[in-house]
Design a protein around this motif. Structure first.
Motif, short mmCIF file in Angstrom:
data_model
loop_
_atom_site.label_atom_id
_atom_site.label_comp_id
_atom_site.label_asym_id
_atom_site.label_seq_id
_atom_site.Cartn_x
_atom_site.Cartn_y
_atom_site.Cartn_z
N ASP A 181 0.81 -1.22 0.00
CA ASP A 181 0.00 0.00 0.00
C ASP A 181 0.85 1.27 0.00
O ASP A 181 0.32 2.38 0.08
CB ASP A 181 -0.96 0.01 1.19
CG ASP A 181 -0.22 -0.08 2.53
OD1 ASP A 181 1.03 -0.19 2.52
OD2 ASP A 181 -0.89 -0.04 3.58
N VAL A 201 3.40 4.00 -1.85
CA VAL A 201 3.73 4.52 -3.18
C VAL A 201 5.25 4.57 -3.28
O VAL A 201 5.92 5.18 -2.44
CB VAL A 201 3.13 5.91 -3.41
CG1 VAL A 201 3.52 6.45 -4.79
CG2 VAL A 201 1.60 5.86 -3.28
N THR A 237 2.40 1.11 -6.85
CA THR A 237 1.94 0.54 -5.60
C THR A 237 1.76 -0.95 -5.86
O THR A 237 2.01 -1.44 -6.97
CB THR A 237 0.60 1.13 -5.13
OG1 THR A 237 -0.43 0.74 -6.06
CG2 THR A 237 0.65 2.64 -5.02
N THR A 260 -2.21 9.58 -7.56
CA THR A 260 -1.72 8.51 -6.70
C THR A 260 -2.47 8.57 -5.37
O THR A 260 -3.15 9.56 -5.07
CB THR A 260 -0.21 8.65 -6.42
OG1 THR A 260 -0.01 9.67 -5.42
CG2 THR A 260 0.56 9.02 -7.68
#
Length: 283
Positions: A78, A80, A105, A137
C-alpha cells in the motif's frame, strides 16, 4: 503523510539491488512512510563515465512488464514507491533504451517518466524522453523528473501546471567531473544540486522529494544529499553524502494551499510577456 527520499548506492547487480530495496522498504514501512522515492538507476546502476560512456558496459535494460519490475510492485503493497531503471522498449523493430522511472503501488504502475534532458555523453547510451506528465496517486497528484531534468525550470513548471502538488526527482547526480573539490560540500555540483531542489519547490509552491545515488561508479562519485523540501523552499529533512533516508511528515494539500494563499505563482504568471519558449533559442 510521511514522505521519504533515499540516498543509497545501487550498482549493476539487479538481484542485490532488489534485496537492498526490500530492506529499505521494510524500514520505511515500519516508520509509517506513505511515499518512498529511490534514486535514478535503482535497478542496474548508472553510467560509469558521463563524457565517454562505454556502450559495451551499459546498465542492464528491463522491459516494463519484466519479473524484476513485478518484484518491486509486489514489495510496494500500500506504499507509493518511485524508482529508476533502464527501460527497454521496442520502436521501429529495434530495442530502444531510456533512462526511466516508474511510480508504483502493489496494485501496479501509477506513472512513468523517461528522462528528457541529457547531459554530456548520456545521449550515446539512452534515447531521450519527450514529455512531462502528472498522474494521480494515493498520496495526491504528482509527477517525476530524473536528475538533469531539474536543471531546466520548464520541466518542473510543466508538472506544476499539470496540477502536481508533489514532484519526485530521482537522481544519479555526481560531483563535478572537471573541477572536483577536495570535500563534497564545497563541490560546485553539490551546491547546484541543493539550489535546484529548493528553487524548484519554491517557484512552483510544491513539495519536492529529491533522491540520489551515493558512492562511486567508475569515474563518478555521487553526492547523496537526498531531501524533502516544502513549498516555500525550506528543507524539511535531508541526508548527507552517505546512505540514509530523509523522512518528513507534511500535510501536502494544506501546505501547498497555505503557500499560495496570498502569492500564487502559477496564477500570477504573465505568459504574454515571456520569450516564446517553444521557439526561443539562447543568444
Amino acid at each position: 503523510m510521511r514522505l521519504a527520499s533515499v540516498a543509497a548506492h545501487f550498482g549493476r547487480d539487479i538481484d542485490r539491488s532488489l534485496e537492498k530495496m526490500a530492506g529499505i522498504v521494510g524500514d520505511a514501512r515500519a516508520s509509517g512512510v506513505d511515499l518512498l522515492v529511490f534514486p535514478d538507476a535503482t535497478l542496474g546502476g548508472y553510467l560509469s563515465d558521463l563524457r565517454r560512456p562505454d556502450v559495451h558496459a551499459l546498465p542492464p535494460a528491463l522491459a516494463e512488464d519484466s519479473f524484476e519490475i513485478g518484484r518491486v510492485i509486489a514489495m510496494a503493497g500500500d506504499m507509493v514507491i518511485c524508482f529508476g531503471y533502464t527501460e527497454e522498449a521496442v520502436g521501429d523493430g529495434e530495442a530502444l533504451h531510456y533512462n526511466a522511472a516508474l511510480c508504483v503501488t502493489g496494485d501496479g504502475i501509477l506513472g512513468r517518466h523517461r528522462k528528457v534532458h541529457q547531459p554530456a555523453g548520456e545521449a550515446l547510451a539512452y534515447r531521450a524522453g519527450d514529455t512531462f506528465r502528472a498522474f494521480d496517486t494515493p498520496v495526491g497528484r504528482m509527477g517525476m523528473l530524473i536528475d538533469y531534468d531539474k536543471t531546466f525550470p520548464e520541466a518542473a513548471r510543466s508538472l506544476a501546471l499539470d496540477r502536481a502538488h508533489v514532484v519526485a526527482c530521482l537522481s544519479a547526480w555526481p560531483a563535478s567531473v572537471t573541477e572536483r573539490a577536495s570535500r563534497l560540500p564545497q563541490d560546485r555540483q553539490s551546491r547546484l544540486f541543493d539550489l535546484y531542489d529548493s528553487a524548484r519547490a519554491a517557484e512552483n509552491q510544491i513539495v519536492w522529494v529529491s533522491s540520489n545515488q551515493t558512492g562511486v561508479m567508475g569515474g563518478l562519485r555521487f553526492l547523496g544529499q537526498a531531501k524533502v523540501v516544502g513549498p516555500g523552499g525550506d528543507v524539511l529533512a535531508k541526508t548527507w553524502s552517505k546512505g540514509a533516508l530523509a523522512v518528513a511528515e507534511i500535510d501536502v494539500e494544506s501546505e501547498v494551499s497555505r503557500s499560495r494563499r496570498i502569492l500564487h505563482h502559477l496564477k500570477e504568471r504573465a505568459p504574454s510577456s515571456y520569450v516564446d519558449t517553444l521557439r526561443g533559442e539562447a543568444p
